[in-house]
Design an enzyme around this catalytic site. Sequence first.
Site, PDB file in Angstrom:
ATOM      1  CG  HIS A  85      -1.896   0.983   1.414  1.00 48.48           C
ATOM      2  ND1 HIS A  85      -1.634   2.275   1.801  1.00 48.48           N
ATOM      3  CD2 HIS A  85      -3.242   0.921   1.233  1.00 48.48           C
ATOM      4  CE1 HIS A  85      -2.774   2.950   1.856  1.00 48.48           C
ATOM      5  NE2 HIS A  85      -3.762   2.153   1.520  1.00 48.48           N
ATOM      6  CG  ASP A  97       0.445  -2.539   6.028  1.00 52.30           C
ATOM      7  OD1 ASP A  97      -0.520  -2.659   6.823  1.00 52.30           O
ATOM      8  OD2 ASP A  97       0.355  -1.918   4.949  1.00 52.30           O
ATOM      9  CD  GLN A 155      -6.777  -4.755   3.595  1.00 50.59           C
ATOM     10  OE1 GLN A 155      -7.761  -5.500   3.627  1.00 50.59           O
ATOM     11  NE2 GLN A 155      -6.910  -3.450   3.428  1.00 50.59           N
ATOM     12  CE  LYS A 200      -7.506  -0.747   6.050  1.00 51.42           C
ATOM     13  NZ  LYS A 200      -8.232  -0.001   5.010  1.00 51.42           N
ATOM     14  CB  CYS A 237      -3.821   3.447  -1.512  1.00 50.76           C
ATOM     15  SG  CYS A 237      -5.062   4.707  -1.247  1.00 50.76           S
TER      16      CYS A 237
END
Lengths: 413, 147
Positions: free
Chosen positions: A128, A204, A207, A230, A372
Site C-alpha cells: 500500500h 503492515d 488487512q 477496518k 492506494c
Amino acid sequence: MVGTNTAFDSAVIRRDFPLLAKEIDGKPLVYLDSANTSQKPNIVIDTMAKFMRESYAPINRSAYTLAANATELFENARNAVAKFINSNNSREIIFTKNATEALNLIVNSWGRANLQRGDVVLLTHMEHHANIVPWQMLQQERGIELRWVPLTSDFQLDLSSLESLLTGVKVFSFTSMSNVLGTINPVEKLCAAAHAAGALAIVDACQSVPHAPTDVQAWGADFAMFSSHKMCGPSGLGVLWGREEILQAMPPYLGGGNMISEVRLDGFTCAELPAKFEAGTPAIAEVVGLGAAVEYLSSVGMANIRQHEIATSSYVLEMLTSRFGDDITIHGPRNPELRGATFSFAFRGIHPHDLSQVLDQSNVCVRAGHHCAKPLMKIIGANATARASFYLYNTTADADALADALDSASDIF
Amino acid sequence: MPGIEDLYREIILDHYRTPRNRGELPPPAVSCEGNNPLCGDDICIYLDVADGVVRDVKFSGQGCSISQSSTSMMTVAVKGKTVAEVQAFVRRFKHMMTLTEGDDEVDQSINLGDIEALQGVVKFPVRIKCATLGWNTLLEALKETQN
C-alpha cells in the site's frame, strides 16, 4: 452480542450491524467494501455512546474520580488490544491517528535514528502507498536505497531470491495481506528471513488483523500496525505494536503534552512507554470503542472468522467463474487457503468506475480505482480494478447479488 | 438515487465505443498529460495550434466511459476553433458542470450540441472529475502552445 459458540452464521452476525439492515430505494444494502473500511456492530456504537454520555473525561492528567475512571476504561481497551494480538504487554501498544501514521512514526523515529545514506530498505511489489511513500520521503532526505520483492505469476511474493535481496538490508517492511490481490503472505517465514539477515521486520497488518487470529510474538516481528476502522472499530485510530526494547531505544516522534515526564527551559525528558509516542490528547472515545470491537471479534472468534472467509472465498471464486467464465479476470490467488476474501477483478472490459456506478444501482458497494497501490497496479497491468471485499457479516447472498448486478452492467455497455 | 440512464446517454456510449480523434500527433504539436489521482485514469491531449486556430487535436490514455466520451466529444467540438473560441467553449462546458462560479464570463449563447448530454453527470458528483479531465488537460495544452 454474539456468544462464544462456534456455530458461526453470518446471517445471524449481520443483525449485530444496524447499517446492514438499511435499505435504499426499497432494496437491501450489499456492502462489499470492508477492505476499505468495515461496518460497526451495535456493541461498538453503544459502548462509545455510553462512554460519552456517562464516563467521558480527560485521561492521564486529572485527579478527580471521573477522570480516573475514564483513564481506566481507556487503559482497559489498550489491554484488550494487547491481548487480541498476543503482545507481550500493553506498553507495546501505541495508539496513533491511523496505521499510516504508525508507519510514518517508525520511519521518522527509528528510520531517522538508524538509517544513513546507502542503507537498504526492502519492500515488496504489493505494498500500500502507506508502506512506500514514507520510505521514499526518507530516501529523498537521506539517500537510502529501496529494494523490492517481486511477484510470481500466481500473485504470491517471489521468494526465490529473497536471501540475496536481503543481503545488507537494515529493514524488511511488508504487508501481511495484499489489499488488492488478497494474497496472504507467510509472515513468520519473512520475519525469520529478515532476522537471519540482521534486518528489522515490519508487518503492515491492516488487512489481516481484522480477518484472522494474530500473534505478533509467534510472527517474530519487530513492528506491526493496523487500523481500528477496518476491524469494526471507529475511524481516526490506528495501532502501532512494537517490541518494547526497540520502542525504548527510539527517539520520540511527535512532541507535546503527555509524552514527557519533565520539561525545563533547557530541554525535556520523555515519558515511559507507551505515553512517549502518544503526544497530545488521544482519540479517547475511539480507543474505548476499539476495545469493544476487539471484545466483539474475540467473542465471535477470529478462527471462526478466518474459516468463514475461506468458505466465502471458495464460494465467490467458483460462483463467479462458473457464471462468467473468461468474462471475469480475478487478480489474485485461486487457492482460498492462500488468500483473504478480497477480490480485485476486471469484467468484460467495462471500466471499474462504470462498473461500480452500475453496481450502485443495485446497492452493491464495491471500490473502484487503484486502491492506494499504484506500483502494484502497474505491475498487474491495470490502471484500475473493481474490488469486492467480504467480512464476517457477508453471506453468499451478498456474493450472488454482486453477480446479478454484474449481469445488469453488461446490459448497458 | 438518480437513474443511471441520466448518466449513460446513448450519445455518450457511442463516443465511448467509437472514440473520435483517438491517437497521437507528432511535434511540433504539443502534448499534455492529465490524470485523476483518485481513480488512476490518465489522458494525453495532443494539440496542433497554428495562427491562433486549433488545426488538429487527438487524445490517448485510459479511462472510464465518461472521461473517454467527454474527451472524444470535446475534440470534435474544438477542432477548427480559434484559441479564444476554445477558451470560451471550455468555460461554457465547465459552467454546465457547475464548476465555474458566477455567470460573468460565461457566454450562454454558445451551443454545446451533443455535449449537453453530459449534463446528467452533475447528478453523480463523484463523476464530474471524470467528465472534466480531458477539458482541463486541453487547457494545460493550450497554455503550452502559448509558451
